[in-house]
Structures are given as C-alpha cells and as structure tokens.
Write a protein that holds these residues in place. Sequence first.
Motif, PDB file in Angstrom:
ATOM      1  N   ARG A  25       0.844  -1.188   0.000  1.00 41.16           N
ATOM      2  CA  ARG A  25       0.000   0.000   0.000  1.00 41.16           C
ATOM      3  C   ARG A  25       0.881   1.240   0.000  1.00 41.16           C
ATOM      4  NH1 ARG A  25      -5.269  -0.751   3.817  1.00 41.16           N
ATOM      5  NH2 ARG A  25      -6.123  -2.569   2.775  1.00 41.16           N
TER       6      ARG A  25
ATOM      7  N   ASP B 147      -3.636   3.291  -5.274  1.00 41.19           N
ATOM      8  CA  ASP B 147      -4.759   2.889  -6.126  1.00 41.19           C
ATOM      9  C   ASP B 147      -4.838   3.734  -7.392  1.00 41.19           C
ATOM     10  OD1 ASP B 147      -5.453   1.020  -4.254  1.00 41.19           O
ATOM     11  OD2 ASP B 147      -6.952   2.280  -3.277  1.00 41.19           O
TER      12      ASP B 147
ATOM     13  N   GLY C 162      -0.854  -3.760  -8.040  1.00 42.70           N
ATOM     14  CA  GLY C 162      -1.871  -3.186  -7.161  1.00 42.70           C
ATOM     15  C   GLY C 162      -1.706  -3.659  -5.736  1.00 42.70           C
TER      16      GLY C 162
END
Length: 554
Positions: A237, A282, A367
């Motif tokens: 992330r 994202d 991702g």
Amino acid sequence: MSHFPLWKKLLVIAICAIGVLIALPNMFYDRVERSNDAVTALERGAAETPELAAERALWPRWLPSDLVNLGLDLRGGAHLLVEVRTEDVHAERLEGLWPLLRDKLRDQRGQVGSVRRLDGTKDELRIRIGEAAGMEAALQAVHDASQPVFSLTAAGARDFQATADGDVLVVTLTDAEKAAVDERTMQQSLEIIRRRVDETGTREPSIQRQGADRVLIQVPGIGSAEELLAIIGKTARLSFHPVVSRASDPKAAPGLDNIIYPSMNEKGVYYILEKRAVVTGDQLVDSQPAFDQNGRPAVNFRFDPAGGAAFGAYTAANIGKPFAIVLDGQVISAPVIQSHIAGGSGIITGNFSVEESTQLAILLRAGALPAEITVLEQRTVGPELGQDSVDAGLLSGLVALGAVGVFMVLVYGLFGLFANVALLLNIVLIFALMDMIGATLTMPGIAGIVLTIGMAVDANVLVFERIREELKTARGPSRAIGLGFERAFATIIDANLTTLIVALVLYLMGSGPVRGFAVTLGLGIACSVFTAVYVTQLIIGAWFDWRRPKSITV
C-alpha cells in the motif's frame, strides 16, 4: 464396409490427426518448454542473445507448442494457504466515513451544536454532538448520508447505521454492508494475487478461493514457499501524506486525525503524518524499476489523471514542506517539495537493491492488496520429488497399458490388436483435449488416466462379444460386424454416461486433487467412447475391405 460411410471415415481420421498434432509437443516436453520460455523472454523485451536464439530454435514455431500444464505435485513448486483479514477493511471503511458525516452534521449545526470525534473500537465510529436535544436530527442526517447496499441478498439494507448513546452517535456498518465488503475484498485479493504471480512469468499458477476468507495459491516451478510469500505477502500500500512533525518516541501521541509511522531508512526516527492521504497507490497506472541521479536503484511511478491532478495541486500549494512516501506503514522517504510537480509522475528512492526495486515495481504495478493476509499453511515441493511423481505415474501408465494390451490380444486376437491401437489414440486425444482446455495434470489426474486405460476397452469387449453372437445368426462377417457395433452402442453409452455423471459431480463438489482426477476421468470417458466405437470400427472396416475374409474369428 458399406455401413461406415465415407464422410464418417474422413471425419474420424481428421479428428485423430488433429489430436495427434496437438498432443505431439508433450512427447518432447523439455525441448518445447525451453523454446516457449525463450519466445516469452523475447516478447517481454529481452535482448536476443545466441543462447536465447538457440533455445527458441529447439522447437519449430509452425508446429503447435502448447503443453499440458503439470501440477505442483508433478513439477515441484510452492503451496500457500492464506487468510485475508477482512475485518481490517471494515475499520478502513468506517474511517473513510468520518469526513462525510462530519460535513453532514456541521450542516445541522443549528440543531446538533458542535461535532467532535471520540476514540472508539475499530468496528465503530463515535461522534459527540454539542446539543443532546438535537440527537434526532443527527440520526436523520446520518441516515440520509447512508446508501443502499447493492446485493441480491440485502434488498433494502443500508451500508451503515447510527444509534444514540447519550450525546454520542455510534456509527457501525450493517451486516449486509460487511458481507458486501468481504465479498469485494476477496474478489479484489484474488485478482491482485493473480496479477502479482503473473508478473513473475510463472506458468499456470492455481489460485482458488476456499471458504469465506481463505485463498489457496499453488505455483509450480517456483523455488520455495518463502519466494512466493515475498511476492504476494506484502500488501504494497503506497500513499503520500503531509508531514506534521518528526519524533523519536514510537509511543508519542500523534493526535486524533494523525498517525505515527517509523522511518524505513532512519533508525529510531518516527514521522507523525496526517491520516488522510493526498494520493494513494490505487491511483497508480505504472511503476518501473529505475535509477536515481546518483545511480542508486529506485522506482519510477505515474498516476492516473485524477491522482496526477491531486498530486500536482498539493505540490504547487506546499513548496518547502516535507511530503512523506509511505509503503505498508513505513516511511520510505520524506523529501521536501522543491517545486510544483506536474504530470503526475515521480520517483521513489530509498536504500533499495536492484532486486528490491524490481520487486517493489511489480507489487505497485499489480496493485495493493485491500487487506493484510495471514499465512495458515506453506509448503515447498522440490523438483526432484515432482520428477519422482512423474516417473511413477509414467511407469504405472505403461504397466496398465501393457497389461490391458496383452489381455486384449490373448482374448480377441487380431481384433484385440485393433482395440489396442484405438486405446493408444484414446490417450493421445486425452492429452490433446487437456491442451485445448488448459487443464492441469496432477498425480490424481494420472490416476484418472490409468483408470481410463482399464475402462476404455470395456466398450470394445461389449462390441466384440456382440459380434461373436451375431456371427452365429447373421449373414456373413460384414453384417455381423455392423450389427455388433450398432447393437452394442446403446449399452456402451449407458455404461459410460453413469461414470461421466460421477466425474461431473466430483468436479463440481470437489476441489484440488479431486478435480484433477475428475477432469482426466471425464475426458477419458468421452475419448474412450469415440475411439472404442468409431476408431475401432474404422480400423476393422479398413482391414475388412483390404482382406475380404469369407469368415472371421473373434
């Protein structure tokens, strides 16, 4: 033989020829595999070296080059069973509601008074209002802000709800929303894990959902479970946060809307950041390994238009202020914004090795996982053990084939030899169909093929026994052969249809090895009916037209 028309002969010959051509690469598995790997490497942009060109030339490109995929137990590789922590996503979903509800309640300030967030558990959002008398208005405002849950099983349900606890609003997700979030999280996790594994160039991984929150990952050909875990285990992330301050105490209070993260490269240094990110991973559309101006490994990244606009607007308004790049809860770096960064692209630097920067680029490009994963089981199957399984499966298949072949010749003579030729074509057609549908061959799958070898001649036995009966009453051997195939056909279909139903149930109800067995068993049944009835009939018909015997003995 007049009862077997020309068009049917040509169709059977064509099917067999195409099947042999498709299955042919599996006879030269290693050569074809090395050639395919070289072609893939060249397509990915690798330089064409003499070694790579030699590998590509191992198999002619004008021939079919698809191979039957070997499962983990035959090829060796890594096996992981992981659990997706969907409850973390529930907490993030509630965290994202705070700005929305804060603005909605502030619009009702005349009735509810001041609005302040309180600390609470991760499965609830607690908001204190200044005027307890305005609680009804506050509850209505929260209800108006909620949205219907888009789910077939949750008609009319809202995504969150609020209850009153004195002058405190307690906001929680509804059960319908939690179920919908869990489903989305699992689907997204499956897709991202698949993308990450595919980025490494590994052939035919098996990625399956098990139960409500578990994922089974099997990757043949990879070195170890630890190597696989390094690829999929990180959530990856990426986010960019404004820096509030630095601290040396990990227990320093960051503030209600802030968060504290350790520095990845500075030991004992912690950054207090604003909890809300300016942009997140994202919004990345590309990331590639690169080198910075000092020749150190780094990662170039590029945002989509929305992310690029937000990134550019923030850097233009905050020149001279630090801006933290956070990866999985650690600050990679916190550079000071020197100028407006337009275009939505940049570079991530840190103490990376070349391998680490390459892996980070892969993770960011594939991702971020929507939630952390916990490893429940990991196992590595060595290539030597896989080769032993292949050898054992091959030996069992040859023994079964030899035993059945000898039996058929001893019992039915020349007709038994014809049945053996059809049996060989049956095995070839099984591999051709597995090639075409992309099925994976496992040890249970080999067991299914061995079982098929024994079952395949059942149809020939029925036909030959029927021919024996017809020879006693029919007018001539040609008529006896035709009636034998014709009258045994219904029995053959009935006998094989029941087994095919069992294979279908095993495939639909089972998983993993059971499905591998069901696939080869089902394909074997379909191929055995075709070869035992039509291929054997074609061979016997060609022999009969050639020899024209006055009588035959089965």
